[in-house]
Design a protein around this motif. Structure first.
Motif, short mmCIF file in Angstrom:
data_model
loop_
_atom_site.label_atom_id
_atom_site.label_comp_id
_atom_site.label_asym_id
_atom_site.label_seq_id
_atom_site.Cartn_x
_atom_site.Cartn_y
_atom_site.Cartn_z
N SER A 64 0.84 -1.22 0.00
CA SER A 64 0.00 0.00 0.00
C SER A 64 0.86 1.26 0.00
O SER A 64 0.62 2.20 -0.76
CB SER A 64 -0.91 0.03 1.23
N THR A 235 -0.96 2.56 6.99
CA THR A 235 -1.49 1.77 5.87
C THR A 235 -3.00 1.92 5.71
O THR A 235 -3.50 2.08 4.60
CB THR A 235 -1.11 0.28 6.04
N ASP A 239 -4.82 3.25 2.41
CA ASP A 239 -5.82 2.42 1.72
C ASP A 239 -7.13 3.19 1.53
O ASP A 239 -7.77 3.08 0.48
CB ASP A 239 -6.08 1.13 2.50
N ARG A 242 -6.56 5.55 -1.31
CA ARG A 242 -6.54 4.85 -2.61
C ARG A 242 -7.96 4.48 -3.03
O ARG A 242 -8.32 4.57 -4.21
CB ARG A 242 -5.68 3.59 -2.51
#
Length: 278
Positions: A64, A235, A239, A242
């Motif tokens: 990630s 992370t 995420d 994203r």
């Protein structure tokens, strides 16, 4: 010399709670959106912000964060632009501590002395450089401390009592305990094991101990914050970012909110930790 990091931990201690530390990659998904996201973090509940310095060979990062670095590099992000991002953030916020996290290579290429001058002037408070061991302290750690920046070190489950004093020798600001062995984003932290590790580190230092890796939910953030001085989440935020992008990997109207909403939920977990422990 007291840094913003020292001041923030002193304030939190008075309030009787742990710090919520967020990590995002500078320039992900593009420099302007990245600045908007980072500006939204303190309001959402971030106490300290770690900003990743994009690098082409991020060996300690999971998929990630590697992908975030590549998105940032593709959008033209550089170390110079990362410092510009810090300056942009500091126009409206002079109190939230900012820590740059990454690898030594971009700093070495930039020039250590010039980097430290520029980082300090931009408003950076500390550095976490994952590939510089204590044996290399003269390269960057000692000059950084001299320049008034905290040099924050990582301790891991494999850092034994014999190794710990070397790791802590020139550390300042806080100690970053990596709760699981391996790359970022893999596995989840076991709060009981983490609690024991934090106690062990605290026998060697008076510095706050923040725990990262494997924290993805408000519940896990609460569990970690109950035993540590801070919980670090990276992370899960990357995420969320994203997941808000369009098919081409570009920011959408949802991007800033997607990250800020998750930060707010995680911050509630961290803030509820001490009450839950009592």
């Amino acid at each position: 010399m007291t840094t913003r990091i020292d001041t923030r931990f002193a304030e939190l201690k008075k309030q009787g709670r742990s710090a919520f530390v967020t990590f995002l990659m500078a320039g992900d998904p593009d420099p302007l959106t990245s600045l908007d996201i980072i500006k939204a973090l303190p309001k959402a509940g971030a106490d300290i912000i770690e900003i990743g310095m994009p690098f082409t060979d991020p060996m300690a990062d999971g998929p990630s964060i590697q992908a975030a670095g590549l998105r940032a590099l593709k959008a033209g992000m550089s170390l110079k632009k990362t410092l510009e991002l810090v300056r942009g953030f500091r126009q409206d916020d002079d109190t939230t501590p900012l820590v740059l996290m990454g690898y030594y290579n971009p700093i070495y290429i930039y020039g250590v002395d010039q980097f430290l001058i520029d980082a300090k002037a931009a408003g950076v408070d500390g550095l976490i450089i994952v590939d510089l061991p204590p044996e290399e302290d003269t390269e960057l750690c000692l000059p950084a401390m001299k320049a008034g920046l905290n040099f924050i070190r990582l301790a891991t489950p494999t850092t034994d009592d014999k190794r710990l004093p070397a790791v802590l020798a020139n550390t300042s600001g806080f100690v970053y305990y990596v709760s699981i062995t391996g790359i970022t984003g893999s596995g989840s932290a076991d709060t009981k094991v983490v609690g024991q590790a934090v106690s062990r580190i605290k026998r060697h230092t008076d510095l706050p101990v923040c725990v990262g890796f494997g924290i993805r939910t408000p519940e896990s953030a609460q569990g970690i914050a109950a035993t540590a001085d801070g919980a670090v989440v990276g992370t899960a935020l990357v995420d969320a970012l994203r997941g808000s992008l369009d098919a081409e990997g570009r920011a959408t109207g949802r991007t800033v909110g997607a990250v800020a909403d998750l930060v707010a939920a995680l911050a509630q977990g961290v803030r509820g930790a001490k009450q839950a422990a009592e």
